[in-house]
Design an enzyme around this catalytic site. Structure first.
Site, mmCIF file in Angstrom:
data_model
loop_
_atom_site.group_PDB
_atom_site.id
_atom_site.type_symbol
_atom_site.label_atom_id
_atom_site.label_comp_id
_atom_site.label_asym_id
_atom_site.label_seq_id
_atom_site.Cartn_x
_atom_site.Cartn_y
_atom_site.Cartn_z
ATOM 1 C CG ASN A 1 -1.711 1.229 1.437
ATOM 2 O OD1 ASN A 1 -1.790 2.055 0.540
ATOM 3 N ND2 ASN A 1 -2.315 1.371 2.614
ATOM 4 C CD1 TRP A 2 3.857 1.248 -2.849
ATOM 5 C CD2 TRP A 2 3.580 2.306 -4.812
ATOM 6 N NE1 TRP A 2 4.626 0.609 -3.789
ATOM 7 C CE2 TRP A 2 4.470 1.231 -5.005
ATOM 8 C CE3 TRP A 2 3.252 3.106 -5.904
ATOM 9 C CZ2 TRP A 2 5.051 0.948 -6.242
ATOM 10 C CZ3 TRP A 2 3.821 2.817 -7.143
ATOM 11 C CH2 TRP A 2 4.713 1.753 -7.304
ATOM 12 C CE LYS A 3 -0.258 3.268 4.756
ATOM 13 N NZ LYS A 3 -0.149 3.362 6.207
ATOM 14 C CG HIS B 1 -5.896 2.032 5.150
ATOM 15 N ND1 HIS B 1 -5.462 2.958 6.073
ATOM 16 C CD2 HIS B 1 -4.897 1.123 5.033
ATOM 17 C CE1 HIS B 1 -4.243 2.618 6.479
ATOM 18 N NE2 HIS B 1 -3.883 1.522 5.865
ATOM 19 C CD GLU C 1 -2.891 5.571 6.790
ATOM 20 O OE1 GLU C 1 -2.872 5.634 5.545
ATOM 21 O OE2 GLU C 1 -1.971 5.057 7.453
ATOM 22 C CD GLU D 1 -3.663 -2.504 7.313
ATOM 23 O OE1 GLU D 1 -2.566 -2.766 6.826
ATOM 24 O OE2 GLU D 1 -4.259 -1.434 7.104
ATOM 25 N N GLY E 1 2.368 2.122 10.758
ATOM 26 C CA GLY E 1 3.340 3.206 10.604
ATOM 27 C C GLY E 1 4.070 3.568 11.885
ATOM 28 C CB SER F 1 5.095 -2.037 11.858
ATOM 29 O OG SER F 1 4.704 -0.698 12.146
ATOM 30 N N GLY G 1 2.629 -1.197 4.236
ATOM 31 C CA GLY G 1 2.709 0.229 3.894
ATOM 32 C C GLY G 1 4.147 0.647 3.659
ATOM 33 N N GLY G 2 4.749 1.273 4.674
ATOM 34 C CA GLY G 2 6.099 1.851 4.565
ATOM 35 C C GLY G 2 7.116 0.949 3.884
HETATM 36 P P1 PGA Z 1 2.669 0.188 7.628
HETATM 37 O O1 PGA Z 1 1.203 0.430 7.012
HETATM 38 O O2 PGA Z 1 3.176 -1.098 7.036
HETATM 39 O O3 PGA Z 1 3.465 1.388 7.197
HETATM 40 O O4 PGA Z 1 2.517 0.087 9.103
HETATM 41 C C1 PGA Z 1 0.318 -0.626 6.809
HETATM 42 C C2 PGA Z 1 -0.970 -0.110 6.218
HETATM 43 O O5 PGA Z 1 -1.412 0.977 6.614
HETATM 44 O O6 PGA Z 1 -1.576 -0.768 5.353
#
Ligand code: PGA
Length: 250
Positions: free
Chosen positions: A9-11, A94, A96, A166, A172, A212, A233-234
């Site tokens: 997930n590149w966000k 998600h 966010e 999640e 993050g 993470s 994500g990251g």
């Molecule tokens: P993260 O994000 O791996 O940076 O913790 C995961 C996500 O939000 O899908």
């Protein structure tokens, strides 16, 4: 046995030229995996990514969509639009989006149904906050989300849904749930699905862990009984690091 599905997930990261360069570096690194590989990229990158993954085993997803096919919704993207350029997956709900853009289980449910109507495969995110976990409510929160988010779907549709567990406190933050805690939460989700949709669906549905995930913890997480891969994500922003997560079993 269920397959493993590893999605990045590149966000809100990566310009089109960076996305193209990423795929050029990434495709060779993951070409031999038997795991499913998905990149969920910003809208602006979708077309470039779809063009550049042709002939590879990399699939492309969006990170959100509206539930209507068209209409007066300034700034939104419809499922029909995603489908028209060949997008296969879409992340829905998600945390966010839930916390910054007021998405609710009701809008998530509308989007999931609309994704299936448009032949898109949803990756539905659920997870508890730290306060909810500390109050001992994690299981209740995530099973309620699952029930509401998937309400009204057919068994076949639930089977084809990817769920991402999640925990919000792990996203993050560098804090990963222990593999045991993550596996237990995912077992609780699978059990809820069993109660509503039966054993066949519960045994087939893919449930990922997210929060993470990195190359140093992927193996421990994905080797558990119920975690069927990850939403990353990251660590998905670097093609070498993400390829190590995809190839966790090599
Ligand atoms: P993260 O994000 O791996 O940076 O913790 C995961 C996500 O939000 O899908």
């Amino acid at each position: 046995m269920r397959r493993k599905v590893i999605a990045g997930n590149w966000k809100m990261n990566m310009l089109p030229n960076e996305a193209i360069e990423y795929i050029q570096n990434f495709e060779n690194l993951v070409k031999d995996t038997k795991n499913e590989v998905i990149l969920c990229v910003p809208y602006i990158d979708l077309f470039y990514c779809l063009m550049n993954v042709q002939g590879t085993n990399i699939k492309i997803g969006a990170q959100n969509m509206h539930w209507e096919d068209n209409g007066a919704y300034t700034g939104e993207i419809s499922p029909k639009m995603l489908k028209s350029i060949g997008v296969e997956y879409v992340i829905i709900g998600h945390s966010e989006r839930r916390s910054y853009y007021a998405e609710t289980d009701e809008t998530v449910n509308k989007k999931v149904k609309s994704a299936f109507e448009n032949d898109l495969k949803p990756i539905v995110c659920v997870g508890e906050t730290l306060e909810q976990r500390e109050r001992g409510e994690a299981e209740k929160i995530i099973t309620t989300q699952i029930r509401l988010d998937l309400e009204g779907l057919t068994k076949e549709q639930v089977k084809n849904t990817i769920i991402a567990y999640e925990p919000i406190w792990a996203i993050g933050t560098g804090k990963t749930a222990t593999s045991e805690d993550a596996n237990n939460a995912i077992k609780a989700i699978r059990n809820e699905i069993l109660k509503i949709y039966g054993e066949d669906v519960a045994n087939s549905v893919i449930i990922q862990y997210g929060g993470s995930v990195k190359s140093s913890n992927a193996k421990e997480l994905f080797a558990t009984s119920d975690i069927d891969g990850g939403l990353v994500g990251g660590a998905s922003l670097n093609p070498i690091e993400f390829s190590k997560i995809v190839n966790y079993d090599k």
